[in-house]
Design a protein around this motif. Sequence first.
Motif, PDB file in Angstrom:
ATOM      1  N   VAL A  76      -9.982  -6.272  -1.007  1.00  0.00           N
ATOM      2  CA  VAL A  76     -10.851  -5.170  -0.594  1.00  0.00           C
ATOM      3  C   VAL A  76     -10.925  -4.185  -1.759  1.00  0.00           C
TER       4      VAL A  76
ATOM      5  N   ARG B 130      -6.054  -7.370   1.758  1.00  0.00           N
ATOM      6  CA  ARG B 130      -5.956  -7.248   3.212  1.00  0.00           C
ATOM      7  C   ARG B 130      -5.199  -8.428   3.784  1.00  0.00           C
TER       8      ARG B 130
ATOM      9  N   TYR C  77      -4.532   3.793   6.370  1.00  0.00           N
ATOM     10  CA  TYR C  77      -4.819   4.952   5.529  1.00  0.00           C
ATOM     11  C   TYR C  77      -5.485   4.572   4.207  1.00  0.00           C
ATOM     12  N   SER C  78      -5.535   3.290   3.880  1.00  0.00           N
ATOM     13  CA  SER C  78      -6.007   2.885   2.551  1.00  0.00           C
ATOM     14  C   SER C  78      -7.490   3.143   2.351  1.00  0.00           C
ATOM     15  N   GLU C  79      -8.254   3.083   3.431  1.00  0.00           N
ATOM     16  CA  GLU C  79      -9.690   3.339   3.323  1.00  0.00           C
ATOM     17  C   GLU C  79      -9.975   4.817   3.118  1.00  0.00           C
ATOM     18  N   THR C  80      -9.115   5.696   3.644  1.00  0.00           N
ATOM     19  CA  THR C  80      -9.369   7.135   3.598  1.00  0.00           C
ATOM     20  C   THR C  80      -8.514   7.869   2.574  1.00  0.00           C
TER      21      THR C  80
ATOM     22  N   ASP D  66       0.832  -1.206   0.000  1.00  0.00           N
ATOM     23  CA  ASP D  66       0.000   0.000   0.000  1.00  0.00           C
ATOM     24  C   ASP D  66       0.864   1.253   0.000  1.00  0.00           C
TER      25      ASP D  66
ATOM     26  N   GLY E  89     -10.151   5.909  -2.215  1.00  0.00           N
ATOM     27  CA  GLY E  89      -9.820   4.763  -1.380  1.00  0.00           C
ATOM     28  C   GLY E  89      -9.088   3.715  -2.200  1.00  0.00           C
TER      29      GLY E  89
ATOM     30  N   ARG F 131     -11.994  -0.821  -3.546  1.00  0.00           N
ATOM     31  CA  ARG F 131     -12.357   0.562  -3.250  1.00  0.00           C
ATOM     32  C   ARG F 131     -12.258   1.406  -4.519  1.00  0.00           C
TER      33      ARG F 131
ATOM     34  N   THR G  97      -7.916   0.135  -3.495  1.00  0.00           N
ATOM     35  CA  THR G  97      -8.180  -1.291  -3.640  1.00  0.00           C
ATOM     36  C   THR G  97      -6.910  -2.043  -3.279  1.00  0.00           C
TER      37      THR G  97
ATOM     38  N   ASP H 186      -3.530  -3.479   3.093  1.00  0.00           N
ATOM     39  CA  ASP H 186      -4.684  -2.796   3.688  1.00  0.00           C
ATOM     40  C   ASP H 186      -4.280  -2.083   4.968  1.00  0.00           C
TER      41      ASP H 186
END
Length: 358
Positions: free
Chosen positions: A342, A302, A290-293, A259, A297, A344, A299, A287
Motif C-alpha cells: 500500500v 498490508r 492509523y497508517s492511513e491517517t 508499522d 500516510g 502512501r 507506505t 497496515d
Amino acid sequence: MHPATNPPSDGARPARVTAAMVAARAGVSTATVSLVTSGKTAGRVSAGNIAKVDRAVSELGYIVDGLGSSLARGRSNIVILVAPDVSNPFFAKVIDGVRGEIGDTFQLLLSVTEAGRMPTPAVVRNLLSLRPAGLLVDAPSAEFLAALPAAGPMVLLDTAGVESAAPAVNFDVAAGAVMLADHLAGLGHTTVAYLDSTTGTETFRVRREAFCRHARIHGMDVAAQAGTTIDVAAAAQAFAGAWPEWERKGVTAVVCGTDTHAYGVLQEARIARLEVPGRLAVTGFDDLPYSETSSPGLTTVRLPATELGRAAGRQLLRLLAGEDLGGADATGHTLTLGSELVVRGSTAGPGTGPGQRR
C-alpha cells in the motif's frame, strides 16, 4: 416454597446458587433446568416450563458453571490464544477474527506478557491445566514450540520460517518484503536502513532477510540495521540515536519491521525537521488502522490480520470436529494469506525520491 430458595431477608443472595435450587424455585426437575440453560429445549421443554426456569434463574442470579460441566466431559470450552503483544492493534484484529469465527461455542482466553515478548512455555503449560479445547499460538519461535508439551488440538498463526507438524495459517511476508524493495528501488533509493523487531519470532527474520536479499538484487545497500521492541517510543529513541550515523552513510529510506516502529520514526523525523519523503522515506509492515491517517500516510505492506484470525479459528474448529488436516497445501495443513503493498505519502508524494529533495 422450598426454604433453600428463599432469598435472605437482607436481600443478599446465597454464596452459590445451584441448578437444584433453580429447579425447586421453578417447580421443575434439574434436568429441565439443564436443558433450558444450555439452549436445548426444542421439542423437549414446554414454553411454560421455559418461562418458569428463566424467571427462577433471574430471581436467584443463577450462573451456569460452563467450565465445570465441560471439564466433566473431558475438556473445557476454552480456547487459548497465545500472542506476543495484545496491546499491538495488529493482534487486536487477529483476536477479533478468532472470536468472530469460534462464536459463542468457546470462550477465548488470552495468554500475553509485556509488549513484544512471547509468554514462556511454562506459563502456557500452567494454562493447559484448564484442559482447553484447543490452542492458538501467534508468531511463535521454534524454541517456544519445542518446549511446549503435547497440547491437543493446536493451530499456529504467522509462523513463516518455522517448521512444525501443527496446522498453520501464514502470511506471505517474504513477498511483501520483495514488493517494498521493488518500490524503493523504483524511486531511486540506493542506501537504506532497516529497523527491526527484537521479539525474536521468525516472521521478522523472514521479512528482513527477504528485503535485504532483494535489495541487493537492485543494487541497494542496506547500510545499517537496528532493532527495538514493538513500541513507538522505543522506535523513536532508537532512530534518534542512530540517525546521525545513518545520515553519514547516506541513508535515504528507513524500512521498518512493523508499522508501530514506523510511527516512532515518523515522530522523531518531525522533531528533527526531516522532510518525509523528500529527505527520508519511511515504510512499515502490517497496515494498522492509523497508517492511513498518519502524517504523512504510511507506505506499508498490508497483512490481513482479521482474516488470519478467522482462518485460524476455522482450522481449529475443523480439528475439534475430528477432521484430518494433513497435506501441506492451500486446503489442509498450511494456509498462506497474500500480502499487498500500500503506497502512501511516506514514500510517494511531492519531492519523492532521493534525487528530488526540496
